[in-house]
Write a protein that holds these residues in place. Structure first.
Motif, PDB file in Angstrom:
ATOM      1  N   ALA A  91     -28.676   1.023   3.819  1.00 35.16           N
ATOM      2  CA  ALA A  91     -28.528   2.485   3.811  1.00 35.16           C
ATOM      3  C   ALA A  91     -27.117   2.888   4.224  1.00 35.16           C
ATOM      4  N   THR A  92     -26.593   2.225   5.246  1.00 31.52           N
ATOM      5  CA  THR A  92     -25.225   2.506   5.695  1.00 31.52           C
ATOM      6  C   THR A  92     -24.216   2.098   4.631  1.00 31.52           C
ATOM      7  N   TYR A  93     -24.476   0.942   4.018  1.00 33.08           N
ATOM      8  CA  TYR A  93     -23.584   0.465   2.949  1.00 33.08           C
ATOM      9  C   TYR A  93     -23.513   1.487   1.816  1.00 33.08           C
ATOM     10  N   MET A  94     -24.663   1.999   1.396  1.00 34.91           N
ATOM     11  CA  MET A  94     -24.710   2.964   0.311  1.00 34.91           C
ATOM     12  C   MET A  94     -24.035   4.275   0.709  1.00 34.91           C
ATOM     13  N   ALA A  95     -24.186   4.654   1.977  1.00 30.02           N
ATOM     14  CA  ALA A  95     -23.558   5.886   2.448  1.00 30.02           C
ATOM     15  C   ALA A  95     -22.035   5.765   2.409  1.00 30.02           C
ATOM     16  N   VAL A  96     -21.527   4.619   2.836  1.00 33.52           N
ATOM     17  CA  VAL A  96     -20.078   4.382   2.797  1.00 33.52           C
ATOM     18  C   VAL A  96     -19.586   4.338   1.354  1.00 33.52           C
ATOM     19  N   ALA A  97     -20.336   3.644   0.493  1.00 34.56           N
ATOM     20  CA  ALA A  97     -19.964   3.548  -0.920  1.00 34.56           C
ATOM     21  C   ALA A  97     -19.908   4.924  -1.559  1.00 34.56           C
ATOM     22  N   SER A  98     -20.878   5.766  -1.236  1.00 34.55           N
ATOM     23  CA  SER A  98     -20.902   7.119  -1.784  1.00 34.55           C
ATOM     24  C   SER A  98     -19.734   7.945  -1.288  1.00 34.55           C
ATOM     25  N   THR A  99     -19.362   7.746  -0.020  1.00 34.66           N
ATOM     26  CA  THR A  99     -18.275   8.528   0.578  1.00 34.66           C
ATOM     27  C   THR A  99     -16.932   8.219  -0.063  1.00 34.66           C
ATOM     28  N   ILE A 100     -16.667   6.942  -0.292  1.00 35.67           N
ATOM     29  CA  ILE A 100     -15.350   6.556  -0.806  1.00 35.67           C
ATOM     30  C   ILE A 100     -15.376   6.234  -2.294  1.00 35.67           C
ATOM     31  N   GLY A 101     -16.526   6.428  -2.936  1.00 36.94           N
ATOM     32  CA  GLY A 101     -16.684   6.012  -4.327  1.00 36.94           C
ATOM     33  C   GLY A 101     -15.729   6.673  -5.306  1.00 36.94           C
ATOM     34  N   TYR A 102     -15.411   7.945  -5.066  1.00 30.90           N
ATOM     35  CA  TYR A 102     -14.561   8.649  -6.033  1.00 30.90           C
ATOM     36  C   TYR A 102     -13.117   8.156  -6.010  1.00 30.90           C
ATOM     37  N   MET A 103     -12.766   7.380  -4.976  1.00 32.24           N
ATOM     38  CA  MET A 103     -11.454   6.757  -4.982  1.00 32.24           C
ATOM     39  C   MET A 103     -11.301   5.826  -6.178  1.00 32.24           C
ATOM     40  N   ALA A 104     -12.411   5.261  -6.655  1.00 36.40           N
ATOM     41  CA  ALA A 104     -12.351   4.385  -7.825  1.00 36.40           C
ATOM     42  C   ALA A 104     -11.847   5.156  -9.041  1.00 36.40           C
ATOM     43  N   TYR A 105     -12.359   6.377  -9.232  1.00 39.63           N
ATOM     44  CA  TYR A 105     -11.887   7.215 -10.335  1.00 39.63           C
ATOM     45  C   TYR A 105     -10.426   7.586 -10.139  1.00 39.63           C
ATOM     46  N   TYR A 106     -10.091   7.870  -8.916  1.00 39.92           N
ATOM     47  CA  TYR A 106      -8.741   8.272  -8.541  1.00 39.92           C
ATOM     48  C   TYR A 106      -7.730   7.210  -8.958  1.00 39.92           C
ATOM     49  N   ILE A 107      -8.027   5.963  -8.587  1.00 41.27           N
ATOM     50  CA  ILE A 107      -7.125   4.849  -8.897  1.00 41.27           C
ATOM     51  C   ILE A 107      -7.201   4.492 -10.377  1.00 41.27           C
ATOM     52  N   LEU A 108      -8.405   4.544 -10.954  1.00 40.70           N
ATOM     53  CA  LEU A 108      -8.576   4.203 -12.362  1.00 40.70           C
ATOM     54  C   LEU A 108      -7.811   5.162 -13.267  1.00 40.70           C
ATOM     55  N   GLY A 109      -7.854   6.440 -12.939  1.00 39.46           N
ATOM     56  CA  GLY A 109      -7.115   7.420 -13.733  1.00 39.46           C
ATOM     57  C   GLY A 109      -5.620   7.173 -13.677  1.00 39.46           C
ATOM     58  N   HIS A 110      -5.119   6.850 -12.492  1.00 37.79           N
ATOM     59  CA  HIS A 110      -3.693   6.533 -12.340  1.00 37.79           C
ATOM     60  C   HIS A 110      -3.332   5.282 -13.134  1.00 37.79           C
ATOM     61  N   TYR A 111      -4.203   4.274 -13.064  1.00 35.40           N
ATOM     62  CA  TYR A 111      -3.943   3.022 -13.768  1.00 35.40           C
ATOM     63  C   TYR A 111      -3.909   3.245 -15.279  1.00 35.40           C
ATOM     64  N   ALA A 112      -4.885   3.981 -15.787  1.00 36.17           N
ATOM     65  CA  ALA A 112      -4.949   4.238 -17.228  1.00 36.17           C
ATOM     66  C   ALA A 112      -3.740   5.035 -17.703  1.00 36.17           C
ATOM     67  N   HIS A 113      -3.324   5.977 -16.891  1.00 32.31           N
ATOM     68  CA  HIS A 113      -2.178   6.822 -17.266  1.00 32.31           C
ATOM     69  C   HIS A 113      -0.860   6.057 -17.204  1.00 32.31           C
ATOM     70  N   SER A 114      -0.696   5.229 -16.182  1.00 30.49           N
ATOM     71  CA  SER A 114       0.595   4.588 -15.929  1.00 30.49           C
ATOM     72  C   SER A 114       0.778   3.244 -16.627  1.00 30.49           C
ATOM     73  N   PHE A 115      -0.313   2.502 -16.817  1.00 31.36           N
ATOM     74  CA  PHE A 115      -0.162   1.124 -17.268  1.00 31.36           C
ATOM     75  C   PHE A 115      -0.847   0.791 -18.588  1.00 31.36           C
ATOM     76  N   ILE A 116      -1.609   1.708 -19.150  1.00 30.08           N
ATOM     77  CA  ILE A 116      -2.253   1.457 -20.441  1.00 30.08           C
ATOM     78  C   ILE A 116      -1.575   2.309 -21.500  1.00 30.08           C
ATOM     79  N   GLY A 117      -0.981   1.643 -22.467  1.00 29.75           N
ATOM     80  CA  GLY A 117      -0.242   2.356 -23.504  1.00 29.75           C
ATOM     81  C   GLY A 117      -1.101   2.662 -24.724  1.00 29.75           C
ATOM     82  N   LYS A 118      -0.479   2.619 -25.878  1.00 31.90           N
ATOM     83  CA  LYS A 118      -1.171   2.913 -27.123  1.00 31.90           C
ATOM     84  C   LYS A 118      -2.297   1.915 -27.362  1.00 31.90           C
ATOM     85  N   LEU A 119      -3.447   2.410 -27.765  1.00 28.90           N
ATOM     86  CA  LEU A 119      -4.598   1.548 -28.017  1.00 28.90           C
ATOM     87  C   LEU A 119      -4.545   0.983 -29.436  1.00 28.90           C
TER      88      LEU A 119
END
Length: 221
Positions: A55-83
């Motif tokens: 339960a604590t693990y899930m609570a922590v995961a939920s709290t910081i989970g949106y950081m994954a989107y935060y970093i993923l968006g930066h990665y896609a914008h900065s390091f992924i070019g033309k598909l």
């Protein structure tokens, strides 16, 4: 709010592609994939929940989970070019497959319980995570093609506001229940797009104001 405070601490580190990839692997496995597996269920789940404080693990995961989107968006914008063509196909497959899997699992649970089950449309589970990433890449590719022709003036203007919109929109969204605003009544077909439009506009206004504040736009946006 957490992401506002943590941005100055991680901004320079995330300029390094390898650090971004390392963070994304950790987040995807421990914050996105594992909670998804517990939501689906697997042999041994009950034993783990009985012997460990999940339960604590899930609570922590939920709290910081949106950081994954935060970093993923930066990665896609900065390091992924033309598909290339294969990458485009994979994006469409990932988008449709993830949404389809979430829909099927939700429908099965709904049929079994008789109550609408929206568990798997949680953005912190793997289905929405993959779908969001694929959609971002497809939209990024559309914007790139638009720039190759003639960039509409509204694209750069909105682009400057999107990060602030992303960071601030949950704060506005949380006010909806307090104002008795529902995305279900009178009908989701009307309320979902209407609420999304209003949320985008209000968040955009806040982002525009924050972009005008020198310290904020340098360190946080």
């Amino acid at each position: 709010v957490l992401m506002y405070f943590i941005t100055p601490l991680i901004k320079d580190s995330l300029k390094n592609k390898k650090i971004c990839e390392y963070c994304l692997i950790l987040y995807t496995v421990f914050i996105i994939f594992i909670p998804t597996m517990f939501a689906i269920g697997f042999p041994g789940k009950d034993w783990i929940e009985f012997n460990f404080d999940t339960a604590t693990y899930m609570a922590v995961a939920s709290t910081i989970g949106y950081m994954a989107y935060y970093i993923l968006g930066h990665y896609a914008h900065s390091f992924i070019g033309k598909l290339n063509k294969l990458q485009l196909v994979l994006c469409y497959v990932g988008l449709i497959g993830s949404l389809g899997a979430a829909t099927i699992l939700g429908s099965v649970r709904t049929a079994a319980s008789g109550i609408a089950d929206v568990t798997f449309i949680n953005p912190l589970y793997i289905f929405e995570f993959v779908a969001g990433f694929c959609l971002f890449l497809l939209f990024k590719e559309w914007c790139r093609k638009a720039e190759d022709k003639e960039t509409p003036k509204w694209i750069p203007a909105v682009g400057k506001l999107t990060f602030g919109i992303y960071l601030f929109h949950p704060t506005i969204l949380m006010q909806a229940p307090k104002l008795n605003i529902s995305m279900i009544e009178p009908t989701p077909l009307l309320m979902v797009p209407l609420c999304a439009l209003v949320l985008f506009i209000l968040s955009g206004v806040v982002s525009y104001i924050l972009n005008k504040i020198p310290v904020v736009n340098k360190w946080f946006l």
